[in-house]
Write an enzyme that holds these catalytic residues in place. Structure first.
Site, PDB file in Angstrom:
ATOM      1  N   SER A  10       1.025  -0.976  -0.052  1.00 28.78           N
ATOM      2  CA  SER A  10       0.127  -0.090  -0.043  1.00 28.78           C
ATOM      3  C   SER A  10       0.880   1.164   0.012  1.00 28.78           C
ATOM      4  O   SER A  10       1.910   1.357   0.405  1.00 28.78           O
ATOM      5  CB  SER A  10      -0.993  -0.093   1.222  1.00 28.78           C
ATOM      6  OG  SER A  10      -0.195   0.323   2.417  1.00 28.78           O
ATOM      7  N   ASP A  11       0.389   2.397  -0.565  1.00 24.73           N
ATOM      8  CA  ASP A  11       1.163   3.547  -0.208  1.00 24.73           C
ATOM      9  C   ASP A  11       1.037   3.813   1.424  1.00 24.73           C
ATOM     10  O   ASP A  11       0.174   3.259   1.774  1.00 24.73           O
ATOM     11  CB  ASP A  11       0.531   4.813  -1.152  1.00 24.73           C
ATOM     12  CG  ASP A  11       1.550   5.907  -1.341  1.00 24.73           C
ATOM     13  OD1 ASP A  11       2.564   5.770  -0.415  1.00 24.73           O
ATOM     14  OD2 ASP A  11       1.436   6.624  -1.892  1.00 24.73           O
ATOM     15  N   TRP A  12       1.846   4.734   1.765  1.00 23.03           N
ATOM     16  CA  TRP A  12       2.037   4.821   3.254  1.00 23.03           C
ATOM     17  C   TRP A  12       0.742   5.366   3.973  1.00 23.03           C
ATOM     18  O   TRP A  12       0.584   6.614   3.428  1.00 23.03           O
ATOM     19  CB  TRP A  12       3.383   5.619   3.444  1.00 23.03           C
ATOM     20  CG  TRP A  12       4.744   4.754   3.354  1.00 23.03           C
ATOM     21  CD1 TRP A  12       5.631   4.851   4.534  1.00 23.03           C
ATOM     22  CD2 TRP A  12       5.236   3.706   2.577  1.00 23.03           C
ATOM     23  NE1 TRP A  12       6.442   3.794   4.218  1.00 23.03           N
ATOM     24  CE2 TRP A  12       6.398   3.314   3.191  1.00 23.03           C
ATOM     25  CE3 TRP A  12       4.547   3.111   1.517  1.00 23.03           C
ATOM     26  CZ2 TRP A  12       7.040   2.383   2.592  1.00 23.03           C
ATOM     27  CZ3 TRP A  12       5.078   2.190   0.968  1.00 23.03           C
ATOM     28  CH2 TRP A  12       6.566   1.583   1.437  1.00 23.03           C
ATOM     29  N   GLY A  13       0.122   4.546   4.527  1.00 24.69           N
ATOM     30  CA  GLY A  13      -1.159   5.263   5.180  1.00 24.69           C
ATOM     31  C   GLY A  13      -2.336   5.003   4.303  1.00 24.69           C
ATOM     32  O   GLY A  13      -3.514   5.469   4.394  1.00 24.69           O
ATOM     33  N   GLY A  14      -2.121   4.299   2.999  1.00 20.30           N
ATOM     34  CA  GLY A  14      -3.211   4.113   2.225  1.00 20.30           C
ATOM     35  C   GLY A  14      -4.214   2.674   2.311  1.00 20.30           C
ATOM     36  O   GLY A  14      -4.791   2.701   1.466  1.00 20.30           O
TER      37      GLY A  14
END
Ligand code: BGC
Length: 754
Positions: free
Chosen positions: A259-263
């Site tokens: 995932s993108d960071w925090g996504g």
């Protein structure tokens, strides 16, 4: 490692000869062993691999001696070592080569340089003990204002796909896995954590997914980063269609999706939607995932499948031993040379009235370098894409270093620095030199100094453009205007000295309507890596000829560009929910507030312009632009001889050979990027008036004539047929348009497609 390199090499050769080896299958060679490992693992051990361990790593299987996976940003060089919260650790040896940013790389139109570039970063990643580099960033540049337009490659899928593929091949040949980002349709930063992109399937496949498809299929990419945004109602991390059906199903992807960071936004949704690793945190892919399985809501087979994919990447990438990693300086001489090579071929000569460039010692003794961008660092800033570089040759330093006593150089900053909300450490600038607004009028004292320097000089080099706070991850520009009074400054400069060469230092396009009036010569100088100043000086002084070509259109004005013209951007409902700055870094209370805002009104981005992105739109609308896609002048003229094709009729499976003679009629060696566009006659399917389908960079000596052959695989002419849900080839008459830019077609020919 040798076998790996051989496989990659075979891949490169086969791409060149048009045959496609199955590069993804090399990830499955250890599947038997991996399945045995999975059989020995507890559910807890498996889930431990599916979320972050630190901000830049995910767990291996310590009990079985399987190492963690170590990640690093970003697309333009290995990011410095960071602790949680992205705080730099301040290590002494983690200075990495700062390569030119995405649009600069793309302006070379050189797959070979993209390979070297990926390889250089891949080699440095190994020195840092990294397994997966978070790049290349390959989304289509849909918006001129896009905060990450400078990170991305092009508005054209074919150019972006070719460069992304070779970047991937180069990096993975160094033994480092790429992580293609951001999959997919992450074309705006405004509300990037919540925006719902609504796009039709043909546009999605042909325009926005093409770079990802090629980098996976032809480049063998081992990992992919799921984007923050939603695509047709589902977050990238939960998108069954994108992840399971298209990426894994249609393209045969065998690697991992992070995932993108925090996504990541859910447990069940992300598990069913195909995500392998939650970055960062374990609130979804931790205890909640274990509970979902124990409660019988989710089959453990899904976890096994995802863990198998993680292990495939782990086995394909040899871990670097802790004793070896970080024992030498990350930045390597070879990479610094590659960074120079890319920069030297990326600079675009947009305009050169009266042959003002190159600067000739016969006419020019004194040069006034005007504008703070001549001394501004572009390596740091931009959030994730910043690089801690061992050095950076600024344009002013480059001009001084390469002058060799030929010119007398003065410098005046002319305008204040402007820093927005994100992405820049302004420590080195005095507070009184910082503008309080992006459109602040010129400072009288700074302007007077600049005018005095300009008056004294034979030529003015006016360094204008943006900076990495104006164009940055986390926000889009409000407009593409030149900031901090630059237009008024150039006008005032022209009153005291008309020999103005404007050099634009930016990653994306700017509105040049005013600047153009006062600048007989204009150069697009980009954010061009640690050797950028040298490359620029070599071009301005005429030691090498410029050969970069625009990878995107400079519109006349922002409102002309398709998403604006059709009212698709900006969206009205700004919920200010940037996931990076608000949710990811925030305490829980803030995060909850953000989530509430999202629920209250997630904005929708309708891509109703469909395939008419960039020049496809401007050409089809017959709309004038400032500088067209593919444009870029040289110091010589190129003469295109008669176009020939090897046949007149082609069918699927054929590779069309287009040949012609190219002459350099000038008096210095130069390089030309020849571009082949196609236009359909009497089509039954809807097409833009022309589309780029092949290109080639050709080096050619002074006065030389060369036979050039450009290859066009007929499969590249297919379109996505929504009815059959497959690629289809439309038969009929095809007009070939061969030229030096999308608006500078020199030769035409007709062929038939059967
Ligand atoms: C960016 C990614 C980056 C990640 C880790 C995110 O905010 O969108 O491109 O790789 O942070 O730094």
């Amino acid at each position: 490692m040798k076998r790996f390199l051989l496989l990659v090499l075979t891949g490169v050769l086969c791409v060149a000869c048009g045959q496609q080896p199955d590069l993804q299958s090399r990830l499955t060679v250890n599947d038997e062993k991996i399945n045995e490992i999975i059989a020995q693992m507890s559910l807890e051990e498996k889930v431990e691999m599916m979320h972050s361990k630190t901000i830049m790593s995910s767990e291996g299987v310590p009990r079985l001696g399987i190492q963690d996976i170590k990640y690093a940003d970003g697309p333009f060089g290995v990011r410095e070592e960071v602790a949680d919260g992205f705080r730099p650790k301040g290590w002494p040896l983690d200075y990495a080569t700062y390569f030119p940013t995405g649009s600069a790389l793309a302006a070379t139109w050189s797959p070979e340089l993209a390979y070297d570039y990926g390889n250089g970063i891949g080699v440095e990643a190994r020195l840092r003990g990294k397994d997966v580099m978070l790049g290349p960033a390959i989304n289509i540049q849909r918006l001129p204002v896009g905060g990450r337009t400078y990170e991305y490659l092009s508005e054209d899928p074919m150019l972006a796909a070719s460069l992304a593929t070779h970047y991937t091949l180069g990096m993975q040949a160094a033994g480092t896995a790429v992580c293609l980002k951001h999959y997919a349709l992450n074309n705006q930063e405004t509300n990037r954590g919540s925006v719902n992109v609504i796009v039709d399937e043909r546009t999605m496949r042909e325009i926005y997914l093409k770079p990802f498809e090629d980098a996976v299929v032809k480049g063998g990419a081992m990992s992919v980063m799921a984007a923050y945004n939603k695509i047709n109602d589902y977050y990238g991390t939960e998108n069954f269609v994108l992840n399971n059906e298209i990426l894994r199903g249609d393209w045969g992807f065998k690697g991992l999706i992070v995932s993108d960071w925090g996504g990541t936004h859910s447990t069940m949704g992300a598990a069913l939607g195909g995500l392998n690793v939650q970055m960062t945190g374990d609130n979804y892919f931790g205890p909640a995932l274990i509970d979902s399985i124990k409660a019988g809501k989710l089959s453990e087979k899904i976890v096994d499948d995802r863990v198998r994919e993680i292990l495939r990447v782990r086995f394909a990438i040899e871990p670097v031993s802790e004793d070896v990693a970080n024992t030498v300086m990350t930045s390597q001489k070879e990479s610094q040379q590659t960074a120079y090579n890319v920069a030297a071929k990326s600079v675009v000569l947009l305009k050169n009235e009266g042959g003002l460039l190159p600067l000739k010692t016969s006419d020019v003794k004194k040069i006034a370098v005007i504008g703070r961008n001549a001394v501004a660092s572009t390596a740091a800033g931009g959030v994730g894409a910043g690089v801690k570089t061992p050095y950076e040759v600024t344009p002013l330093q480059g001009l001084q270093n390469r002058s060799n006593g030929r010119f007398e150089i003065s410098y005046a900053p002319a305008y204040k620095a402007y820093y927005g909300r994100f992405g820049y450490n302004a420590k080195e600038i005095k507070p009184e030199e910082i503008a309080s607004a992006i459109d602040e009028a010129p400072d009288a004292k700074l302007l007077a100094e600049a005018l005095a320097a300009a008056k004294e000089a034979d030529v003015v080099l006016f360094f204008c453009g943006t900076n990495k706070s104006i164009e940055t991850e986390g926000s889009d520009r409000a407009d593409i205007n030149l900031p901090v009074g630059q237009e008024e400054i150039v006008k005032a400069l022209a009153e005291v000295n008309s020999n103005i060469v404007s050099v634009i230092i930016s990653g994306g396009p700017c509105d040049l309507r005013e600047l153009e009036k006062y600048s007989p010569a204009i150069v697009q100088g980009w954010w061009n890596g640690l050797e950028g100043g040298h490359a620029l000086a070599d071009i301005l002084y005429g030691d090498i000829a410029p050969s970069g070509k625009l990878p995107f259109t400079f519109p006349l004005k922002l409102e002309d560009s398709p998403a604006y013209a059709l009212g698709n951007f900006p969206q009205n409902d700004d919920v200010d929910a940037d996931v990076f700055t608000v949710a990811h870094r925030a305490d829980i209370a803030t995060e909850q507030r953000t989530l509430k805002k999202r629920e209250a009104g997630a904005p929708t981005a309708y891509y109703t312009e469909g395939q008419y992105v960039g020049y496809r739109w401007f050409d089809t609308q017959n709309m004038p632009v400032m500088y067209a896609f593919g444009h870029g002048l040289s110091y010589v003229d190129f003469v295109y001889g008669e176009i020939k094709t090897d046949k007149t009729k082609y069918r699927l499976g054929d590779v069309m050979e287009v040949s012609f003679e190219l002459t350099n009629s000038g008096n210095m060696a130069a390089e030309e990027v020849v571009q082949l566009y196609v236009s359909r006659r009497d089509a039954t399917v809807e097409w833009p008036v022309k589309e780029l389908k092949a290109f080639k960079r050709v080096a050619i000596a002074a006065g030389e004539t060369k036979e050039v052959v450009v290859e066009l695989p007929i499969e590249e002419l297919r379109y996505w047929d929504v009815e059959s849900g497959d690629w289809a080839l439309e038969g009929g008459e095809l007009e070939l348009l061969l030229g030096s830019a999308s608006d500078d077609i020199r030769q035409k020919a007709d062929v038939t497609i059967k």
